[in-house]
Scaffold this motif. Structure first.
Motif, PDB file in Angstrom:
ATOM      1  N   UNK A 105       0.730  -1.194  -0.121  1.00 56.82           N
ATOM      2  CA  UNK A 105       0.047   0.065  -0.161  1.00 56.82           C
ATOM      3  C   UNK A 105       0.920   1.177   0.133  1.00 56.82           C
ATOM      4  N   UNK A 106       1.791   1.067   0.576  1.00 58.78           N
ATOM      5  CA  UNK A 106       2.857   2.355   0.716  1.00 58.78           C
ATOM      6  C   UNK A 106       3.538   2.616  -0.520  1.00 58.78           C
ATOM      7  N   UNK A 107       4.219   1.824  -1.297  1.00 57.89           N
ATOM      8  CA  UNK A 107       4.579   1.733  -2.359  1.00 57.89           C
ATOM      9  C   UNK A 107       3.807   1.883  -3.755  1.00 57.89           C
ATOM     10  N   UNK A 166       4.454   7.166   6.305  1.00 58.19           N
ATOM     11  CA  UNK A 166       3.500   8.299   5.815  1.00 58.19           C
ATOM     12  C   UNK A 166       3.118   7.867   4.380  1.00 58.19           C
ATOM     13  N   UNK A 167       3.781   6.832   3.778  1.00 61.53           N
ATOM     14  CA  UNK A 167       3.383   6.188   2.292  1.00 61.53           C
ATOM     15  C   UNK A 167       2.013   5.532   2.397  1.00 61.53           C
ATOM     16  N   UNK A 188       8.950  11.864   4.138  1.00 63.79           N
ATOM     17  CA  UNK A 188       8.929  10.509   3.657  1.00 63.79           C
ATOM     18  C   UNK A 188       9.570  10.350   2.258  1.00 63.79           C
ATOM     19  N   UNK A 189      10.008  11.716   1.472  1.00 62.65           N
ATOM     20  CA  UNK A 189      10.765  11.720   0.399  1.00 62.65           C
ATOM     21  C   UNK A 189      12.447  11.371   0.613  1.00 62.65           C
ATOM     22  N   UNK A 223      17.138   5.366   4.984  1.00 62.28           N
ATOM     23  CA  UNK A 223      18.283   5.177   6.071  1.00 62.28           C
ATOM     24  C   UNK A 223      18.437   6.372   6.659  1.00 62.28           C
ATOM     25  N   UNK A 224      17.962   7.616   6.095  1.00 60.06           N
ATOM     26  CA  UNK A 224      18.270   8.875   6.937  1.00 60.06           C
ATOM     27  C   UNK A 224      16.926   9.429   7.427  1.00 60.06           C
ATOM     28  N   UNK A 225      15.756   8.738   7.099  1.00 60.40           N
ATOM     29  CA  UNK A 225      14.486   9.054   7.670  1.00 60.40           C
ATOM     30  C   UNK A 225      14.446   9.546   9.048  1.00 60.40           C
ATOM     31  N   UNK A 226      14.596   8.510   9.929  1.00 62.43           N
ATOM     32  CA  UNK A 226      14.390   8.665  11.588  1.00 62.43           C
ATOM     33  C   UNK A 226      15.321  10.047  11.778  1.00 62.43           C
ATOM     34  N   UNK A 227      16.451  10.015  11.684  1.00 64.64           N
ATOM     35  CA  UNK A 227      17.293  11.216  11.811  1.00 64.64           C
ATOM     36  C   UNK A 227      16.852  12.228  11.533  1.00 64.64           C
TER      37      UNK A 227
END
Length: 214
Positions: free
Chosen positions: A24-26, A101-102, A161-162, A166-170
């Motif tokens: 669903x996210x993709x 978010x996706x 979300x864009x 690997x960097x999203x949480x930071x």
């Protein structure tokens, strides 16, 4: 043997839900039930036994997201230090939204007026408004804060979300820290412009892009 069967059934359900969230996210909710079954590594009969329709599957997958969000808000409101609790909510929801978010966008785009989502949001916003009032009383939260400002932060956070996974949480944690500093009352705080009034949009609509009328 009954215990083993129950364990296998739960494992299959978990795999189906995880596969559904990812797909669903993709690709949004246009995916088929057979695609979900194939991605989860289960047969169509197993999938339909647990989730007889796609809507049931979508609702079950999104329920996990709502529970996670509810837990973040509950913990923040229970903190005896309201400012600390308020900050924990900003950070927790920012991180949650960056990870999911996706899926949230896909679900809300297909179901922009679903009642359970509206009730969920209205309940959380009422809780957060009370938490904000308590934080203002301590002198930590800026006095001109309104709950619409939190909606603005959630809307802005969609852009996370864009970023690379690997960097999203930071990125989400840094974004939350910047937002928290903007909410903090201090001698240099400037008065905010008029609020656009986003509460009704947040409760009745969605945090996704509005679709043009047809």
């Amino acid at each position: 043997m009954p215990h083993i069967l129950r364990s296998d059934a739960q494992d299959n359900r978990d795999r189906v839900l995880e596969a559904a969230r990812q797909l669903f996210s993709e690709r949004g909710t246009r995916i088929t039930m057979r695609e979900v079954a194939r991605h989860a590594g289960v047969g169509p009969a197993t999938l339909y036994r647990r989730f007889p329709t796609k809507q049931v599957l979508v609702d079950a997958a999104f329920a996990d997201e709502m529970r996670s969000c509810q837990s973040i808000v509950d913990d923040g409101c229970a903190d005896p230090d309201p400012w600390r609790g308020f900050c924990s909510v900003i950070e927790g929801i920012s991180v949650l939204n960056s990870r999911n978010q996706g899926f949230v966008d896909a679900f809300m785009s297909a179901n922009p007026q679903i009642d359970t989502v509206a009730v969920h949001r209205a309940s959380l916003l009422r809780m957060l408004a009370k938490l904000a009032d308590r934080a203002k009383a301590t002198g930590e939260l800026r006095h001109d804060f309104v709950i619409d400002d939190l909606v603005l932060v959630l809307l802005a956070g969609r852009g996370l979300s864009s970023t690379p996974p690997t960097d999203r949480e930071a990125a989400a944690r840094r974004f939350a820290a910047l937002a928290i500093d903007a909410f903090r009352q201090c001698s240099a705080t400037r008065r905010l412009p008029r609020s656009p009034g986003l509460i009704s949009f947040a409760v009745r609509g969605s945090f996704t892009d509005r679709q043009p009328s047809r």
